[in-house]
Enzyme design. Structure first.
Site, mmCIF file in Angstrom:
data_model
loop_
_atom_site.group_PDB
_atom_site.id
_atom_site.type_symbol
_atom_site.label_atom_id
_atom_site.label_comp_id
_atom_site.label_asym_id
_atom_site.label_seq_id
_atom_site.Cartn_x
_atom_site.Cartn_y
_atom_site.Cartn_z
ATOM 1 N N ASN A 191 0.832 -1.208 0.000
ATOM 2 C CA ASN A 191 0.000 0.000 0.000
ATOM 3 C C ASN A 191 0.863 1.252 0.000
ATOM 4 O OD1 ASN A 191 -2.674 -1.129 0.149
ATOM 5 N ND2 ASN A 191 -2.085 -1.866 2.186
ATOM 6 N N ASP A 194 8.656 -7.001 3.272
ATOM 7 C CA ASP A 194 8.547 -6.359 4.575
ATOM 8 C C ASP A 194 9.919 -5.814 4.882
ATOM 9 O OD1 ASP A 194 6.936 -5.561 6.732
ATOM 10 O OD2 ASP A 194 7.932 -7.015 8.022
ATOM 11 N N PHE A 198 11.089 8.391 2.329
ATOM 12 C CA PHE A 198 9.986 8.256 3.281
ATOM 13 C C PHE A 198 10.531 7.604 4.547
ATOM 14 C CE2 PHE A 198 8.985 3.662 3.302
ATOM 15 C CZ PHE A 198 9.786 3.237 2.248
HETATM 16 P P1 ITT Z 1 3.379 -2.100 3.070
HETATM 17 O O1 ITT Z 1 3.352 -2.979 4.300
HETATM 18 O O2 ITT Z 1 2.026 -1.715 2.563
HETATM 19 O O3 ITT Z 1 4.230 -2.676 1.980
HETATM 20 P P2 ITT Z 1 4.786 -0.203 4.788
HETATM 21 O O4 ITT Z 1 4.946 1.283 4.695
HETATM 22 O O5 ITT Z 1 4.120 -0.762 6.006
HETATM 23 O O6 ITT Z 1 4.090 -0.697 3.442
HETATM 24 P P3 ITT Z 1 7.071 -1.904 5.444
HETATM 25 O O7 ITT Z 1 6.180 -2.692 6.340
HETATM 26 O O8 ITT Z 1 7.920 -2.657 4.487
HETATM 27 O O9 ITT Z 1 6.237 -0.788 4.628
HETATM 28 O O10 ITT Z 1 8.076 -0.985 6.226
HETATM 29 C C1 ITT Z 1 7.856 -0.694 7.574
HETATM 30 C C2 ITT Z 1 8.435 0.641 7.922
HETATM 31 O O11 ITT Z 1 9.867 0.564 7.849
HETATM 32 C C3 ITT Z 1 8.037 1.802 7.021
HETATM 33 O O12 ITT Z 1 6.787 2.359 7.373
HETATM 34 C C4 ITT Z 1 9.192 2.773 7.311
HETATM 35 O O13 ITT Z 1 8.994 3.419 8.539
HETATM 36 C C5 ITT Z 1 10.385 1.822 7.457
HETATM 37 N N1 ITT Z 1 11.058 1.681 6.155
HETATM 38 C C6 ITT Z 1 11.024 0.619 5.305
HETATM 39 N N2 ITT Z 1 11.741 0.858 4.191
HETATM 40 C C7 ITT Z 1 12.227 2.114 4.328
HETATM 41 C C8 ITT Z 1 13.031 2.947 3.517
HETATM 42 O O14 ITT Z 1 13.467 2.584 2.318
HETATM 43 N N3 ITT Z 1 13.340 4.161 3.977
HETATM 44 C C9 ITT Z 1 12.904 4.575 5.169
HETATM 45 N N4 ITT Z 1 12.139 3.871 5.997
HETATM 46 C C10 ITT Z 1 11.798 2.632 5.584
#
Ligand code: ITT
Length: 199
Positions: A9, A69, A149
């Site tokens: 999402n 994830d 982000f």
């Molecule tokens: P989906 O589960 O819908 O894929 P999400 O935003 O929840 O989207 P994740 O569970 O993969 O994404 O990531 C969990 C958190 O980890 C995300 O909300 C960020 O706070 C952090 N995160 C992951 N990848 C990142 C990145 O490339 N840069 C910065 N923060 C990241």
């Protein structure tokens, strides 16, 4: 061109991955397939959560798909926020509050070592495959940059003097945890022995 659903999402993640893979595959979003389910990420590991998401979409839509994830692991915080990265402050996806909590928890601790980790679960022709990528770095004392982000403004990858938040998407995409995991996914999909069937 063959199609593959990316079960996320998160529009930033979708864009990052679609950019890397666009010559090989058309990436469909959950929106594209009309999936608006709230898929619970209740696993204890990145593998569990990636798998929960990919299985949900595969079972319901009978389509090849992958999910990732990801999260930030901070050594001085025993690997936290880890699988709790998105809701570290208590409010899901509140990136600013998450960074504020992280900087507060770390305080003036001299050990700033951290890494981003991504695990991808791909379900292709009814078989599951995992891919993983990490990027090592340190947590800055203050935010820098507005790009990306999540925790990007406080994470400085090793070997660079900029945070992910100060980099362009292209620069981040060269070295990020997700890019490394996606590179492995793409290499796997490019294997001539791999054929993408309808489900
Ligand atoms: P989906 O589960 O819908 O894929 P999400 O935003 O929840 O989207 P994740 O569970 O993969 O994404 O990531 C969990 C958190 O980890 C995300 O909300 C960020 O706070 C952090 N995160 C992951 N990848 C990142 C990145 O490339 N840069 C910065 N923060 C990241």
């Amino acid at each position: 061109m063959q199609q593959l659903v990316f079960a996320t999402n998160n529009a930033h993640k979708l864009h990052e991955v679609a950019e890397k893979i666009k010559d090989r595959l058309k990436i469909l979003s959950l929106d594209d397939i009309g999936c608006y389910d709230d898929i619970p990420e209740i696993g204890q590991t990145f593998h569990d959560n990636a798998s929960i998401k990919s299985h949900h979409v595969h079972q319901k839509y009978k389509i090849n798909c992958f999910a990732d994830d990801s999260g930030l692991e901070v050594d001085a915080l025993n690997g936290e926020p880890g699988v709790h990265s998105a809701r570290y402050s208590g409010k899901y996806g509140d990136h600013d509050a998450n960074m504020t909590k992280l900087l507060r928890e770390l305080g003036s601790n001299a050990n700033r070592k951290a890494r981003f980790r991504t695990v991808i679960s791909l379900i292709l022709n009814n078989e599951e495959h995992f891919f993983e990528g990490t990027v090592e770095g340190t947590i800055r004392h203050e935010r820098a940059g507005t790009g990306g982000f999540g925790y990007d403004p406080v994470f400085q990858p090793d070997g660079y003097d900029k945070t992910f938040g100060e980099m362009t998407l292209e620069q981040k995409n060269h070295i990020s945890h997700r890019a490394r995991a996606v590179d492995q996914l793409v290499a796997f999909l490019n294997d001539p022995a791999i054929a993408l069937n309808a489900s």
